[in-house]
Design an enzyme around this catalytic site. Structure first.
Site, PDB file in Angstrom:
ATOM      1  N   LYS A   1       0.863  -1.186   0.000  1.00  0.00           N
ATOM      2  CA  LYS A   1       0.000   0.000   0.000  1.00  0.00           C
ATOM      3  C   LYS A   1       0.890   1.223   0.000  1.00  0.00           C
ATOM      4  CE  LYS A   1      -4.401   0.963   0.110  1.00  0.00           C
ATOM      5  NZ  LYS A   1      -5.553   0.124  -0.308  1.00  0.00           N
TER       6      LYS A   1
ATOM      7  N   ASP B   1      -6.753   4.432  -4.808  1.00  0.00           N
ATOM      8  CA  ASP B   1      -7.460   4.268  -3.535  1.00  0.00           C
ATOM      9  C   ASP B   1      -8.121   5.634  -3.283  1.00  0.00           C
ATOM     10  OD1 ASP B   1      -7.487   2.149  -1.117  1.00  0.00           O
ATOM     11  OD2 ASP B   1      -7.382   4.126  -0.225  1.00  0.00           O
TER      12      ASP B   1
HETATM   13  O1  2IT Z   1      -8.035  -1.464  -1.042  1.00  0.00           O
HETATM   14  C1  2IT Z   1      -7.900  -1.967  -2.170  1.00  0.00           C
HETATM   15  O2  2IT Z   1      -8.071  -3.169  -2.371  1.00  0.00           O
HETATM   16  C2  2IT Z   1      -7.502  -1.093  -3.265  1.00  0.00           C
HETATM   17  N1  2IT Z   1      -7.325   0.093  -3.049  1.00  0.00           N
HETATM   18  C3  2IT Z   1      -7.292  -1.642  -4.639  1.00  0.00           C
HETATM   19  C4  2IT Z   1      -5.901  -2.142  -4.798  1.00  0.00           C
HETATM   20  C5  2IT Z   1      -5.527  -2.551  -6.205  1.00  0.00           C
HETATM   21  O3  2IT Z   1      -4.356  -2.869  -6.377  1.00  0.00           O
HETATM   22  O4  2IT Z   1      -6.378  -2.560  -7.102  1.00  0.00           O
END
Ligand code: 2IT
Length: 447
Positions: A128, A168
């Site tokens: 993340k 996100d």
């Molecule tokens: O919280 C999540 O699963 C996302 N923000 C998507 C992450 C992604 O790599 O598509």
């Protein structure tokens, strides 16, 4: 040591090391309190330090993001990328631009993402990223400069085979487009280095809708498992971003009545059913001010504050805004409102106190790491399409999304039976994902 003593030792060590990282500790605690039976079956995990290795990120990157606003003022923000786990494939997870971003929030999200990604059945590790940048009120040029400054640093650590960020909160097509362009300028073309790209530059159809659609597919599976379905149900959703708005569309399409929705400005209840065209117009053209909604829908009521504090009868709650949005007191209000199903759309929207209230009242509860996995699931499909150099139709991606959500649900149901967990979907999701990840850690040796 017994399994529980090992878990307590690991948690208290983390608490001593990171006393300020509330969200991170909360996320680890929530998973680890569910997995006692797995540790009892694997006493060797303690000597192998499996819990410590799964809770501790492989790498945390923290950097300064310096950028100039339209008046020439220079600003400094804190940027992060937490590369939590690569045992299941390249680090994968979104980037969040929001003033609430801290190292603790990044670490909790990366930890959760590792479990979520493993639930999808696709080969993706967990990560993340983000920055404590507030995009609200910023011009397009300022957003572009910020995205470029953030990516200038991040580009040193990511590639399509190593770490694949996506969007996100605060990061959508526009931001991904700018970050993709900057990555390309610095490192050359790598179509698969980001997902959630605009469709015209290699993004997948249905990625924007995927998280919200997936939540409703998953909710419907839980409802069916409990002898009913979403058609005819009264639904309340928090959040008017991609997640909440497409969850509202899909719930309505499947015959539910969305009677309430909210964002940071407040909440609207409309017994005629929320009109999503009006909500989207307010989001785009009226600074998200939901108090404008009753101007065109006179039967609706607007209130400031959280929608979870409102007294109104409904059946299904879909919290799709952000972490810890439901307090213990609000969870009690949800129970008192007669709600039977809480399906989490945002990551960790329920505080620990709220989860306890839901447990004490036998609420049917769908945990975020399963319910909202459709977003990253379709990100995985975007990576596949980029590697194949082709594009699947909207219907084909939606069909595969359905398959991913069904697969997750089936694994949870099998785990419920295997561990005799009744209707505790959250514990089953944690156990299933933990078992997978622990085995992947063991197989790959002491690294
Ligand atoms: O919280 C999540 O699963 C996302 N923000 C998507 C992450 C992604 O790599 O598509």
């Amino acid at each position: 040591m017994t399994a529980n003593a090992y878990i307590e030792r690991v948690i208290s060590t983390l608490e001593e090391k990171h006393p300020d990282q509330k969200e991170y500790l909360q996320a680890v605690h929530e998973v680890y309190e569910a997995i006692t039976p797995v540790l009892e079956a694997h006493p060797e995990y303690e000597k192998q330090a499996i819990l410590e290795r799964i809770a501790t990120p492989e790498r945390v990157i923290s950097f300064r993001v310096t950028w100039q606003d339209d008046e020439g003022q220079v600003h400094v923000n804190n940027g992060y990328r937490v590369q939590h786990s690569s045992v299941n494939g390249p680090y994968k997870g979104g980037i969040r631009f929001d003033p609430t971003v801290t190292l603790s929030v990044m670490k909790f999200l990366a930890f959760e993402q590792t479990f979520k990604n493993s639930l999808t059945g696709l080969p993706m590790g967990g990560g993340k990223g983000g920055a404590d940048f507030n995009p609200r009120g910023r011009s397009d040029a300022e957003i572009m400069r910020f995205c470029q400054a953030y990516m200038t640093e991040l580009s040193k650590y990511i590639s399509q085979d190593q770490d694949v960020p996506a969007g996100d909160i605060g990061v959508g097509h526009r931001e991904i487009g700018y970050m993709y362009g900057q990555y390309k300028r610095l490192q050359g073309v790598q179509l698969g280095v980001l997902t959630g790209k605009p469709v015209s530059v290699g993004g997948s159809l249905a990625r924007t809708e995927a998280t919200g659609f997936g939540i409703v597919y998953f909710a419907n599976q839980i409802l069916k498992h409990n002898g009913t379905d979403i058609s005819g149900k009264r639904v309340i959703i928090s959040g008017t971003g991609n997640v909440g708005s497409f969850a509202a569309d899909k719930a309505t399409e499947l015959g539910a009545k969305v009677i309430g929705i909210s964002n940071i400005t407040g909440s609207v209840i409309d017994e005629d059913g929320i009109n999503m065209n009006t909500i989207r117009d307010i989001a785009a053209n009226h600074a998200e001010d939901l108090s404008k909604y009753p101007e065109t829908h006179p039967n609706a009521t607007f209130a400031e504050g959280s929608i979870w504090a409102r007294e109104v009868q409904y059946d299904v709650a879909l919290p799709c805004a952000t972490q810890n949005e439901i307090s213990g007191e609000q969870a009690q209000q949800i129970v008192d409102n007669g709600v039977e199903f809480v399906i989490e759309g945002a990551n960790m929207p329920s505080t620990a106190e709220a989860v306890q209230v839901f447990r004490d009242n036998d609420m049917i509860f769908g945990p975020a790491k399963a319910a909202n996995a459709g977003g990253v699931g379709v990100s995985g499909l975007e990576m596949s399409q980029n590697s194949l150099r082709l594009r699947w139709t909207f219907e084909e991606v939606d069909e595969r999304l359905h398959g991913i959500m069904e697969g997750i649900f089936q694994n949870i149901v099998d785990t419920l039976e295997e561990y005799d967990l009744g209707k505790d979907y959250a514990t089953a999701a944690n156990i299933y994902a933990f078992k997978n990840i622990a085995e992947l850690v063991r197989i790959q040796g002491v690294i």
